[in-house]
Scaffold this motif. Structure first.
Motif, mmCIF file in Angstrom:
data_model
loop_
_atom_site.group_PDB
_atom_site.id
_atom_site.type_symbol
_atom_site.label_atom_id
_atom_site.label_comp_id
_atom_site.label_asym_id
_atom_site.label_seq_id
_atom_site.Cartn_x
_atom_site.Cartn_y
_atom_site.Cartn_z
ATOM 1 N N GLY B 28 10.082 -8.630 28.711
ATOM 2 C CA GLY B 28 8.767 -8.150 28.307
ATOM 3 C C GLY B 28 8.875 -6.843 27.561
ATOM 4 O O GLY B 28 9.975 -6.347 27.276
ATOM 5 N N LEU B 29 7.706 -6.296 27.251
ATOM 6 C CA LEU B 29 7.659 -5.057 26.475
ATOM 7 C C LEU B 29 7.117 -3.921 27.333
ATOM 8 O O LEU B 29 6.448 -4.158 28.342
ATOM 9 N N LEU B 30 7.402 -2.695 26.914
ATOM 10 C CA LEU B 30 6.839 -1.533 27.588
ATOM 11 C C LEU B 30 6.050 -0.727 26.573
ATOM 12 O O LEU B 30 6.497 -0.518 25.438
ATOM 13 N N LEU B 31 4.843 -0.298 26.990
ATOM 14 C CA LEU B 31 4.011 0.492 26.084
ATOM 15 C C LEU B 31 4.051 1.949 26.520
ATOM 16 O O LEU B 31 3.997 2.256 27.716
ATOM 17 N N ALA B 32 4.135 2.843 25.528
ATOM 18 C CA ALA B 32 4.270 4.251 25.869
ATOM 19 C C ALA B 32 3.264 5.110 25.122
ATOM 20 O O ALA B 32 2.823 4.777 24.027
ATOM 21 N N THR B 71 -4.647 -0.121 19.300
ATOM 22 C CA THR B 71 -6.038 0.144 19.694
ATOM 23 C C THR B 71 -6.125 1.096 20.877
ATOM 24 O O THR B 71 -7.157 1.707 21.118
ATOM 25 N N LYS B 72 -5.030 1.211 21.639
ATOM 26 C CA LYS B 72 -5.036 2.085 22.807
ATOM 27 C C LYS B 72 -4.299 3.386 22.553
ATOM 28 O O LYS B 72 -4.094 4.185 23.469
ATOM 29 N N GLY B 73 -3.873 3.574 21.313
ATOM 30 C CA GLY B 73 -3.136 4.794 21.008
ATOM 31 C C GLY B 73 -1.750 4.805 21.635
ATOM 32 O O GLY B 73 -1.186 5.864 21.927
ATOM 33 N N LEU B 74 -1.193 3.617 21.862
ATOM 34 C CA LEU B 74 0.125 3.524 22.473
ATOM 35 C C LEU B 74 1.134 2.941 21.501
ATOM 36 O O LEU B 74 0.755 2.406 20.460
ATOM 37 N N SER B 75 2.423 3.046 21.853
ATOM 38 C CA SER B 75 3.474 2.463 21.007
ATOM 39 C C SER B 75 4.288 1.466 21.806
ATOM 40 O O SER B 75 4.519 1.654 22.999
ATOM 41 N N VAL B 76 4.699 0.401 21.112
ATOM 42 C CA VAL B 76 5.598 -0.561 21.750
ATOM 43 C C VAL B 76 7.007 -0.043 21.501
ATOM 44 O O VAL B 76 7.592 -0.267 20.451
ATOM 45 N N CYS B 77 7.549 0.695 22.459
ATOM 46 C CA CYS B 77 8.901 1.212 22.238
ATOM 47 C C CYS B 77 9.791 0.992 23.449
ATOM 48 O O CYS B 77 10.691 1.785 23.733
ATOM 49 N N GLY B 78 9.528 -0.084 24.183
ATOM 50 C CA GLY B 78 10.403 -0.420 25.294
ATOM 51 C C GLY B 78 10.536 -1.926 25.411
ATOM 52 O O GLY B 78 9.592 -2.668 25.141
ATOM 53 N N TYR B 79 11.737 -2.347 25.782
ATOM 54 C CA TYR B 79 11.995 -3.775 26.011
ATOM 55 C C TYR B 79 12.683 -3.869 27.360
ATOM 56 O O TYR B 79 13.624 -3.111 27.629
ATOM 57 N N TYR B 80 12.194 -4.755 28.244
ATOM 58 C CA TYR B 80 12.897 -4.931 29.517
ATOM 59 C C TYR B 80 13.316 -6.379 29.673
ATOM 60 O O TYR B 80 12.648 -7.285 29.166
ATOM 61 N N THR B 101 14.597 -5.534 16.755
ATOM 62 C CA THR B 101 13.333 -5.750 16.038
ATOM 63 C C THR B 101 12.357 -4.634 16.379
ATOM 64 O O THR B 101 11.641 -4.128 15.516
ATOM 65 N N LEU B 102 12.368 -4.227 17.657
ATOM 66 C CA LEU B 102 11.466 -3.169 18.080
ATOM 67 C C LEU B 102 11.883 -1.824 17.513
ATOM 68 O O LEU B 102 11.064 -1.034 17.053
ATOM 69 N N VAL B 103 13.172 -1.550 17.535
ATOM 70 C CA VAL B 103 13.634 -0.232 17.107
ATOM 71 C C VAL B 103 13.434 -0.044 15.606
ATOM 72 O O VAL B 103 13.255 1.082 15.121
ATOM 73 N N GLU B 104 13.414 -1.190 14.869
ATOM 74 C CA GLU B 104 13.160 -1.084 13.433
ATOM 75 C C GLU B 104 11.717 -0.681 13.157
ATOM 76 O O GLU B 104 11.418 -0.095 12.120
ATOM 77 N N ALA B 105 10.814 -0.999 14.113
ATOM 78 C CA ALA B 105 9.417 -0.614 13.939
ATOM 79 C C ALA B 105 9.152 0.757 14.555
ATOM 80 O O ALA B 105 8.244 1.471 14.152
ATOM 81 N N ASP B 106 9.957 1.127 15.551
ATOM 82 C CA ASP B 106 9.768 2.407 16.235
ATOM 83 C C ASP B 106 11.113 2.898 16.726
ATOM 84 O O ASP B 106 11.677 2.342 17.673
ATOM 85 N N SER B 108 12.171 5.231 18.475
ATOM 86 C CA SER B 108 12.399 5.775 19.820
ATOM 87 C C SER B 108 12.507 4.669 20.867
ATOM 88 O O SER B 108 12.541 4.935 22.061
ATOM 89 N N THR B 109 12.591 3.412 20.409
ATOM 90 C CA THR B 109 12.683 2.284 21.339
ATOM 91 C C THR B 109 13.931 2.340 22.195
ATOM 92 O O THR B 109 15.028 2.633 21.707
ATOM 93 N N VAL B 110 13.747 2.076 23.495
ATOM 94 C CA VAL B 110 14.895 1.900 24.384
ATOM 95 C C VAL B 110 14.764 0.539 25.072
ATOM 96 O O VAL B 110 13.666 -0.002 25.179
ATOM 97 N N ALA B 111 15.901 0.021 25.495
ATOM 98 C CA ALA B 111 15.901 -1.255 26.208
ATOM 99 C C ALA B 111 16.304 -0.990 27.654
ATOM 100 O O ALA B 111 17.066 -0.057 27.931
ATOM 101 N N PHE B 112 15.751 -1.776 28.571
ATOM 102 C CA PHE B 112 16.118 -1.640 29.982
ATOM 103 C C PHE B 112 16.563 -2.996 30.507
ATOM 104 O O PHE B 112 15.862 -3.989 30.346
ATOM 105 N N VAL B 113 17.735 -3.029 31.144
ATOM 106 C CA VAL B 113 18.143 -4.237 31.845
ATOM 107 C C VAL B 113 17.872 -3.983 33.322
ATOM 108 O O VAL B 113 18.209 -2.922 33.853
ATOM 109 N N VAL B 114 17.227 -4.941 33.985
ATOM 110 C CA VAL B 114 16.930 -4.771 35.400
ATOM 111 C C VAL B 114 18.162 -5.131 36.213
ATOM 112 O O VAL B 114 18.725 -6.209 36.063
ATOM 113 N N ASP B 115 18.587 -4.189 37.050
ATOM 114 C CA ASP B 115 19.759 -4.420 37.892
ATOM 115 C C ASP B 115 19.287 -5.030 39.208
ATOM 116 O O ASP B 115 18.715 -4.342 40.058
#
Lengths: 288, 209
Positions: B28-32, B71-80, B101-106, B108-115
């Motif tokens: 999924g994505l994370l909004l910041a 619309t919420k003033g947020l950025s999609v810059c996280g992927y989990y 794909t995300l980092v090309e649009a923003d 500051s994108t970081v990715a998170f793998v759930v351990d």
């Protein structure tokens, strides 16, 4: 037949994996003994409860049910035997499970249940190459087991081997051409590989074979629009777009525009039944 | 040094998404919200639990999520992503491509793998393993969240959970089976009345726990 038993039957039919609900439904039946109302199907219910208990980590429940099955079907039932393997797998003793499955296969190399369990075990151990090899060899003798072809599709996808996965899903479609789900899988694999013309064709097949298939219509719009984008920019010589994208066998511009428009209309019609937020999201997306 | 904070809403929703489909790979994505060089993940938007290596519906969902975020003033810059293989903490090839794909649009994108190991009852600390983009690869920031949620990542990025209740609140929600309130884009495609972008009932549940 009680409503719980009926629900359990429906879950078995649809092959959905809902272990929490299965256990919740079955618990009172087991405690009150009313599970016997299932008649001949009671053994299917027991097996279903066993699998749900394993999924939920309720090993004691699983073992208790297994004993009931063992008492009814005895030592020689292969179907019951492989459940012992599952207990071993679930309690962190994969070596014991492997020994059991290997044993079963030695006595009968065509044992489907043991074969499939072994492949699942290899997969859970991260031995994907071996799992694929075993499954390929299983399919040599069971080429009409389309579910096995589907599993192989997933194994290849997990390894990012898209063209091999495409080959497998094509096999599934050959055997089950009217099932829209498989065409959907093929469409998405093709899209991922950049074969937009095939993806579009398959998405169209999906919406043809099913009603109000949202995924299908999104797919039609997405691919039709992308093809239009690429062919127009290639045609004008401005930019060629990524060269791995295949659009050669796509329909003509007018047809693509019509398809895109039709897909949009269908989506709007389907979304008319949803809340404002989702409707607005779709409308905004269609403007892109 | 970019400081990344993960709020309880973002963390809990992502973990509950995993809890709903424990035998599948989910992502999924994370909004910041971004303020003064600090990035605070305020929400998670669950995408899929099936065919996570295939890109078609991801493309549709990402476009819609980006529009919504705006619309919420947020950025999609996280992927989990949480892998079917519970031992995996490496960002896969397809995960790397999707996150790219995300980092090309923003940027500051970081990715998170759930351990998955960190989700077991006895463990503590954040279950997210961050990956930061250092072209052309994603670099793992191991132990980035530190023992008590205090960031000590490398290469100009630090990660913290918003407070020391995040993990406990999430655990409580998982125990209560709050995962039934998570609806991802996959589910939305089967039932368009499900609001996968906001999952409001779940947000409320998290807020009141």
């Amino acid at each position: 037949m009680s409503s719980s038993l009926k629900l359990l039957g429906e879950i078995r039919q649809s092959s959905e994996r809902r272990p929490f609900e299965v256990l919740k439904l079955a618990e009172p039946l087991l405690n009150k003994g009313s599970i016997a109302q299932a008649g001949d199907e009671v053994w299917l219910v027991y097996e279903q409860v066993f699998l749900a208990a394993i999924d939920e980590g309720q090993i004691d429940v699983a073992k208790a049910v297994l004993e009931i099955l063992h008492n009814r079907f005895g030592e020689e039932s292969q179907r019951v035997k492989r459940l012992y393997g599952l207990v071993s797998e679930a309690t962190g003793h994969p070596e014991d499970a492997k020994r059991l499955y290997d044993d079963m296969l030695e006595k009968d190399a065509t044992n489907v249940l043991a074969n499939k369990r072994l492949i699942a075990l290899l997969k859970s151990q991260g031995q994907y190459v071996q799992a694929i090899q075993e499954l390929v060899s299983y399919l040599d003798t069971h080429g009409n087991d389309f579910e096995a072809w589907l599993e192989l599709t997933h194994l290849y996808l997990d390894q990012h081997l898209y063209s091999q996965a495409a080959f497998c899903i094509e096999e599934v479609i050959l055997q089950q051409p009217a099932n829209h789900y498989f065409h959907l899988c093929y469409a998405e694999i093709s899209y991922t590989m950049g074969n937009l013309d095939v993806a579009l064709k398959e998405y169209l097949r999906v919406v043809e074979l099913s009603t109000d298939n949202v995924r299908g219509f999104y797919g039609v719009k997405l691919t039709a629009d992308r093809i239009l984008d690429i062919t127009s920019s290639r045609g004008s010589g401005k930019s060629k777009g990524p060269s791995h994208l295949k659009v050669e066998n796509a329909p003509q511009k007018a047809m693509l525009e019509r398809l895109s428009q039709l897909a949009a209309e269908r989506l709007l019609a389907i979304y008319s039944g949803s809340g404002d937020a989702m409707k607005k999201t779709l409308e905004e997306w269609l403007k892109l | 040094m970019t400081e990344y904070t993960v709020s309880v809403q973002a963390y809990a929703k992502a973990v509950l998404h995993c809890a709903k489909h424990p035998w599948a790979t989910v992502h999924g994505l994370l909004l910041a919200e971004k303020k003064e060089g600090k990035i605070r993940f305020v929400d998670a938007v669950p995408l899929a639990h099936n065919w996570t290596n295939l890109t078609a519906m991801f493309d549709v969902a990402l476009q819609q999520a980006q529009q919504y975020a705006k619309t919420k003033g947020l950025s999609v810059c996280g992927y989990y992503v949480a892998y079917e293989d519970t031992k995996a903490t490496q960002l896969s090839a397809s995960g790397a491509l999707l996150a790219k794909t995300l980092v090309e649009a923003d940027e500051s994108t970081v990715a998170f793998v759930v351990d998955a190991k960190k989700l077991t009852p006895g463990s503590s600390g954040a279950a997210f393993v961050p990956y930061v983009y250092a072209e052309p690869q994603w670099k793992e920031q191991s132990n980035a969240f530190g023992e008590s949620g205090k960031g000590n990542g490398t290469k100009g990025a630090s990660f913290v959970l918003e407070n020391n209740r995040v993990v406990a609140v999430t655990r409580k929600l998982v125990d209560e089976r709050a995962e039934v309130w998570v609806h991802d884009f996959d589910e939305h495609l089967d039932d368009v009345s499900l609001d996968w972008l906001q999952n409001q009932a779940l947000s409320e549940r998290i807020r009141t726990t």
